[in-house]
Write an enzyme that holds these catalytic residues in place. Structure first.
Site, mmCIF file in Angstrom:
data_model
loop_
_atom_site.group_PDB
_atom_site.id
_atom_site.type_symbol
_atom_site.label_atom_id
_atom_site.label_comp_id
_atom_site.label_asym_id
_atom_site.label_seq_id
_atom_site.Cartn_x
_atom_site.Cartn_y
_atom_site.Cartn_z
ATOM 1 N N CYS A 172 2.417 1.762 -4.817
ATOM 2 C CA CYS A 172 2.200 0.330 -4.568
ATOM 3 C C CYS A 172 1.859 -0.393 -5.867
ATOM 4 O O CYS A 172 2.231 -1.559 -6.053
ATOM 5 C CB CYS A 172 1.137 0.096 -3.493
ATOM 6 S SG CYS A 172 -0.390 0.998 -3.677
ATOM 7 N N ILE A 199 -4.116 4.649 0.605
ATOM 8 C CA ILE A 199 -4.572 4.982 1.951
ATOM 9 C C ILE A 199 -5.679 6.037 1.910
ATOM 10 O O ILE A 199 -6.643 5.974 2.676
ATOM 11 C CB ILE A 199 -3.392 5.505 2.796
ATOM 12 C CG1 ILE A 199 -2.279 4.461 2.875
ATOM 13 C CG2 ILE A 199 -3.851 5.891 4.192
ATOM 14 C CD1 ILE A 199 -0.934 5.035 3.269
ATOM 15 N N PHE A 235 0.838 -1.201 0.000
ATOM 16 C CA PHE A 235 0.000 0.000 0.000
ATOM 17 C C PHE A 235 0.870 1.246 0.000
ATOM 18 O O PHE A 235 2.054 1.210 0.330
ATOM 19 C CB PHE A 235 -0.944 -0.004 1.205
ATOM 20 C CG PHE A 235 -0.253 0.078 2.541
ATOM 21 C CD1 PHE A 235 -0.014 1.305 3.151
ATOM 22 C CD2 PHE A 235 0.171 -1.072 3.192
ATOM 23 C CE1 PHE A 235 0.628 1.376 4.383
ATOM 24 C CE2 PHE A 235 0.812 -1.014 4.426
ATOM 25 C CZ PHE A 235 1.038 0.222 5.020
ATOM 26 N N CYS A 236 0.244 2.375 -0.386
ATOM 27 C CA CYS A 236 0.912 3.679 -0.401
ATOM 28 C C CYS A 236 -0.158 4.758 -0.273
ATOM 29 O O CYS A 236 -1.324 4.460 -0.014
ATOM 30 C CB CYS A 236 1.732 3.860 -1.675
ATOM 31 S SG CYS A 236 0.726 3.816 -3.182
ATOM 32 N N THR A 237 0.214 6.009 -0.479
ATOM 33 C CA THR A 237 -0.706 7.114 -0.228
ATOM 34 C C THR A 237 -1.924 7.086 -1.143
ATOM 35 O O THR A 237 -3.068 7.065 -0.693
ATOM 36 C CB THR A 237 0.016 8.463 -0.385
ATOM 37 O OG1 THR A 237 1.186 8.471 0.425
ATOM 38 C CG2 THR A 237 -0.894 9.612 0.023
#
Length: 308
Positions: A182, A204, A175-177
Site C-alpha cells: 500500500c 493489516i 491497505f495491504c498485509t
C-alpha cells in the site's frame, strides 16, 4: 507455548550497494540460526524471518549498524514451530514488484494513518477504500466496504487503476498485509496525479495486533506468506491451510472436495496442473511423510515469505 518469534520488516531506502550486502546478511543470519527470506534491491529491504527472540534482537542490532537501516523496525508475531524451512537472501529489481520504475517510495508516498485512526478514516462515506492485495488474499478477509481489484499479482494494479474512473481529488485509503504494497501503490497514485492518498501504517498485521476485536472493522482472517497461512485478531493462528499445488489458502470444506489431494491439489488448481506437476507434488509429499515418520525435518517446501 510459542517458542519461535516471527519478524516482518521492510524499508524503502536507497541501497546502491545491495548486492554486496547479501553475503554479510546470509552470514549473520545463519550464525544466529535465523530462517526466512530477505529481499534486497536498490529501493530497499523487505523480509520475514524467524528464530528465537534473542536471535532476532541480535540481528536487528546488526542491521542498525548500517546508518541507512538505523530506524528499521520488526513487527513480531509468534509460532509454535518455525514457519520457514531455510534461509534465503535474494537480490531483486524491486523489493515488492509493481513493475513501474518511475516512482521513488523512499522520497514520496501517501500519508500514513495509524491503526488507532484507521477506523475513523474508512468510516467516512467520502473515502474510497482500496485493498491492494491479490484475490486469494482478499478472499479470506478484508475491511468493511473495501474495493477488491481482483488482481492475481501486484503488477496488475496499475492496469486496474487505469481502467477506473476515480476523480484525482478523491480521498483514497489503501491497505495491504504489512504496509509495503500500500505504501508503494500510494507513491504510484501520487505520480498519477491523485492528491489525497492515505495508507495504513504497518498494514493489516499491525491493525490486528493493535485494535481489539470488538472495535475492529476487519472481517475474516489475514493471509500471511509463511507456513502459518493466516492469522486473526491478536495475530492468533487462523483456520486455513495451504494447498501445496497452487500455494493458496484452503478451508476444511475444500479438503472434502474430490479435487483435493494432500500435498498435490485443491479445487482451485486441480484442473490447471499437468500430470507431470501432480506426480512431482506426490513424490514431494511422499518424502515429507517419510521425513515426518522418521522425525526428520523436511526442507523441500516452497514457502513464500514476502508480500507479492
Amino acid at each position: 507455548m510459542s517458542s519461535i518469534s516471527v519478524a516482518a520488516f521492510y524499508k524503502f531506502v536507497t541501497l546502491e550497494d545491495f548486492p554486496v550486502l547479501r553475503e554479510s546478511f546470509l552470514k549473520e543470519c545463519a550464525a544466529r540460526d535465523i530462517r526466512g527470506t530477505i529481499l534486497l534491491a536498490q529501493e530497499g529491504i523487505n523480509g520475514t524471518i524467524a528464530g528465537s527472540q534473542e536471535s532476532l534482537d541480535s540481528i536487528l542490532e546488526f542491521f542498525h549498524q548500517d546508518p541507512r537501516l538505523a530506524d528499521l523496525k520488526f513487527r513480531i508475531s509468534y509460532a509454535t514451530d518455525n514457519p520457514f524451512y531455510r534461509l534465503k537472501v535474494k537480490l531483486r529489481n524491486e523489493i515488492v514488484t509493481l513493475g513501474v520504475d518511475t516512482i521513488d517510495p523512499a522520497s514520496k508516498t501517501g500519508k500514513r494513518v495509524t491503526s488507532e485512526n484507521w477506523n475513523a478514516l474508512i468510516s467516512d462515506p467520502d473515502v474510497l477504500i482500496i485493498d491492494t492485495r491479490n484475490d486469494y488474499e482478499t478472499g479470506i478477509g478484508t475491511f468493511i466496504n473495501a474495493i477488491d481489484p481482483n488482481t492475481t499479482s501486484f503488477r496488475d494494479f496499475p492496469n486496474w487503476l487505469e481502467k477506473q474512473d476515480i476523480p484525482q481529488d478523491k480521498k483514497i485509503a489503501m491497505f495491504c498485509t504489512g504496509g509495503i504494497r500500500c505504501e508503494k501503490s500510494t507513491a504510484y497514485l501520487m505520480e498519477q496525479g491523485f492528491e489525497n492518498v492515505y495508507h495504513l501504517e504497518g498494514g493489516i498485521l499491525n491493525y490486528l495486533e493493535t485494535i481489539p476485536e470488538e472495535k475492529s472493522l476487519w472481517h475474516g482472517e489475514c493471509f500471511v506468506f509463511d507456513e502459518r497461512v493466516s492469522v486473526g485478531h491478536g495475530l492468533e493462528p487462523g483456520n486455513y491451510e495451504l494447498c501445496r499445488g497452487c500455494r493458496r489458502p484452503i478451508t476444511a470444506e475444500d479438503k472434502q472436495s474430490t479435487h483435493f489431494e494432500m500435498g498435490v491439489s485443491c479445487p482451485r488448481c486441480h484442473q490447471h496442473l499437468t500430470v507431470a506437476q501432480k506426480n512431482g507434488f506426490r513424490e514431494r509429499q511422499k518424502q515429507m511423510n517419510l521425513a515426518k515418520d522418521n522425525n526428520i525435518e523436511h526442507i523441500s517446501g516452497s514457502n513464500r515469505s514476502t508480500e507479492s
